[in-house]
Scaffold this active site. Structure first.
Site, PDB file in Angstrom:
ATOM      1  N   ASN A  45     -14.558   3.042 -77.956  1.00 42.16           N
ATOM      2  CA  ASN A  45     -14.480   4.504 -78.089  1.00 42.16           C
ATOM      3  C   ASN A  45     -15.721   5.215 -77.554  1.00 42.16           C
ATOM      4  O   ASN A  45     -15.867   6.422 -77.704  1.00 42.16           O
ATOM      5  CB  ASN A  45     -14.244   4.897 -79.545  1.00 42.16           C
ATOM      6  CG  ASN A  45     -15.456   4.603 -80.432  1.00 42.16           C
ATOM      7  OD1 ASN A  45     -16.371   3.883 -80.025  1.00 42.16           O
ATOM      8  ND2 ASN A  45     -15.455   5.142 -81.630  1.00 42.16           N
ATOM      9  N   ARG A 104     -34.549  21.733 -68.087  1.00 40.00           N
ATOM     10  CA  ARG A 104     -34.329  23.051 -67.464  1.00 40.00           C
ATOM     11  C   ARG A 104     -33.819  24.090 -68.450  1.00 40.00           C
ATOM     12  O   ARG A 104     -33.895  25.289 -68.181  1.00 40.00           O
ATOM     13  CB  ARG A 104     -33.338  22.918 -66.301  1.00 40.00           C
ATOM     14  CG  ARG A 104     -33.959  22.315 -65.050  1.00 40.00           C
ATOM     15  CD  ARG A 104     -32.933  22.014 -63.992  1.00 40.00           C
ATOM     16  NE  ARG A 104     -32.110  20.844 -64.342  1.00 40.00           N
ATOM     17  CZ  ARG A 104     -31.205  20.320 -63.533  1.00 40.00           C
ATOM     18  NH1 ARG A 104     -31.000  20.847 -62.340  1.00 40.00           N
ATOM     19  NH2 ARG A 104     -30.516  19.253 -63.912  1.00 40.00           N
ATOM     20  N   LYS A 202     -36.971  33.750 -53.240  1.00 38.06           N
ATOM     21  CA  LYS A 202     -35.562  33.446 -53.458  1.00 38.06           C
ATOM     22  C   LYS A 202     -35.038  34.216 -54.655  1.00 38.06           C
ATOM     23  O   LYS A 202     -35.797  34.626 -55.539  1.00 38.06           O
ATOM     24  CB  LYS A 202     -35.330  31.945 -53.634  1.00 38.06           C
ATOM     25  CG  LYS A 202     -35.567  31.402 -55.020  1.00 38.06           C
ATOM     26  CD  LYS A 202     -35.237  29.929 -55.119  1.00 38.06           C
ATOM     27  CE  LYS A 202     -35.474  29.443 -56.553  1.00 38.06           C
ATOM     28  NZ  LYS A 202     -35.286  28.009 -56.706  1.00 38.06           N
ATOM     29  N   ARG A 204     -31.803  34.205 -57.688  1.00 34.71           N
ATOM     30  CA  ARG A 204     -30.891  33.288 -58.366  1.00 34.71           C
ATOM     31  C   ARG A 204     -30.034  34.060 -59.366  1.00 34.71           C
ATOM     32  O   ARG A 204     -30.521  34.944 -60.069  1.00 34.71           O
ATOM     33  CB  ARG A 204     -31.683  32.203 -59.102  1.00 34.71           C
ATOM     34  CG  ARG A 204     -30.810  31.165 -59.804  1.00 34.71           C
ATOM     35  CD  ARG A 204     -31.655  30.194 -60.616  1.00 34.71           C
ATOM     36  NE  ARG A 204     -32.530  29.393 -59.793  1.00 34.71           N
ATOM     37  CZ  ARG A 204     -32.161  28.275 -59.184  1.00 34.71           C
ATOM     38  NH1 ARG A 204     -30.913  27.843 -59.279  1.00 34.71           N
ATOM     39  NH2 ARG A 204     -33.021  27.597 -58.459  1.00 34.71           N
ATOM     40  N   THR A 238     -31.413  24.345 -53.102  1.00 37.83           N
ATOM     41  CA  THR A 238     -32.637  25.152 -52.990  1.00 37.83           C
ATOM     42  C   THR A 238     -33.566  24.599 -51.925  1.00 37.83           C
ATOM     43  O   THR A 238     -34.091  25.337 -51.079  1.00 37.83           O
ATOM     44  CB  THR A 238     -33.370  25.189 -54.347  1.00 37.83           C
ATOM     45  OG1 THR A 238     -32.557  25.881 -55.299  1.00 37.83           O
ATOM     46  CG2 THR A 238     -34.716  25.885 -54.233  1.00 37.83           C
TER      47      THR A 238
END
Length: 327
Positions: A45, A104, A202, A204, A238
């Site tokens: 399982n 992160r 950049k 995001r 990126t």
């Protein structure tokens, strides 16, 4: 008996999960010992079973696990290993997570989000960990999530030593893939000989993971070799976009240097075709053959981890390992 005996009393034990056993074996080899014998398997399982085949009573245990693919499975296995060591009377338990899981997710970008990196640190503490060791955290302040010592190691000395032989410092610019990594790039620039700095501007969308837009380069890169530095490469989007922007801005060539080669999904295709002269990572995470490509160079992290483990075991200074590198 596995381990290192010091004064007939203190014993160092290296324990490994199944995610990256080769790294643990290399670290143990650097220390002149072997990985502790253990039994681990999954029930039908999906539940994980772990048992150590030798006594760990009174030992100083270092529990090594990498968290790349199947991160949830490997995190759970490491927690179970810590719990088993605690119940078997290990004296001190250090979690060695070179690539810290969920790093992160260290803050809330939007309402009703978790701070998963904090949760992981709490889980390690609850399982019985006394100490954490990791390499190049996504953000250094994550060390505050754990109520105990957290040894934050830097791979920069390993990477810089290699990169120094691949570029001419007089014609090199260190580039950060975004404004948030400028301080890391500054340390790189100092280590390479006070080379100029640049960064890729950049944007995001926080609601769309692994996606960003590289807009333009801030800094002088025309006619220069660029060393593009980051803590990790996940899907490669990126980095690939940043390489293109640098080359379009007149860079002579680009070498990518990152600590953690996650290399998820389309990363290999993106990195192998983005125009970078070389992509350099360490082996904090296992990189199977199908994720390797011509421009990829993988540097060993085991010597650094072994030095840190020995410093902790000997009650020495881990910070001392990085003083000469200026990190």
């Amino acid at each position: 008996m596995t381990g290192i005996i010091t004064n007939g009393e203190k014993r160092l034990v290296i324990v490994s999960g199944r995610a990256h056993p080769g790294l643990a074996q290399q670290v143990a080899g650097e220390l002149g010992t072997e990985v502790l014998s253990s039994t681990a398997y999954d029930f039908a399982n999906g539940e994980t079973y772990v048992r150590f085949n030798e006594s760990v009573r009174g030992c100083d245990a270092f529990v090594m696990q990498s968290h790349g693919d199947r991160v949830n499975d490997w995190l759970m296995e490491q927690l179970i290993m810590v719990d088993a060591l605690k119940r078997a009377s290990a004296k001190r338990i250090t979690v060695v997570a070179p690539f810290f899981p969920y790093a992160r997710q260290d803050k809330k970008h939007l309402g009703r989000e978790p701070i998963s990196a904090r949760l992981v640190a709490d889980l390690y503490k609850t399982a019985g960990a006394d100490r954490i060791m990791s390499v190049d955290l996504h953000t250094a302040q994550e060390q505050g999530f754990f109520d105990g010592p957290w040894d934050h190691l830097w791979a920069q000395p390993v990477l810089v030593e290699y990169i120094r032989g691949r570029v001419d410092p007089a014609n090199t610019t260190v580039v950060s893939p975004d404004a948030g990594r400028i301080r890391v790039a500054e340390r790189w620039a100092h280590s390479l000989g006070d080379t100029p700095l640049a960064f890729v501007h950049k944007t995001r969308d926080v609601t769309r993971p692994n996606e960003s837009v590289a807009n333009r380069v801030v800094g002088d890169v025309a006619g220069r070799s660029c060393v593009l530095v980051d803590d990790m490469i996940d899907t490669g989007g990126t980095i690939a976009k940043a390489v293109k922007v640098l080359l379009d801005s007149g860079a002579k060539d680009v070498i990518v240097a990152a600590t953690h080669g996650v290399l998820s999904g389309p990363a290999v295709e993106r990195l192998s075709t983005c125009g970078a002269r070389e992509v350099v990572v360490t082996d904090t995470l296992p990189i199977p053959e199908q994720k390797r490509f011509e421009q990829l160079t993988i540097l060993p992290i085991a010597p650094l981890l072994a030095e840190a483990v020995k410093a902790v075991f000997d009650e020495g200074s881990v910070t001392r390992l990085f003083e000469s590198a200026g990190v």
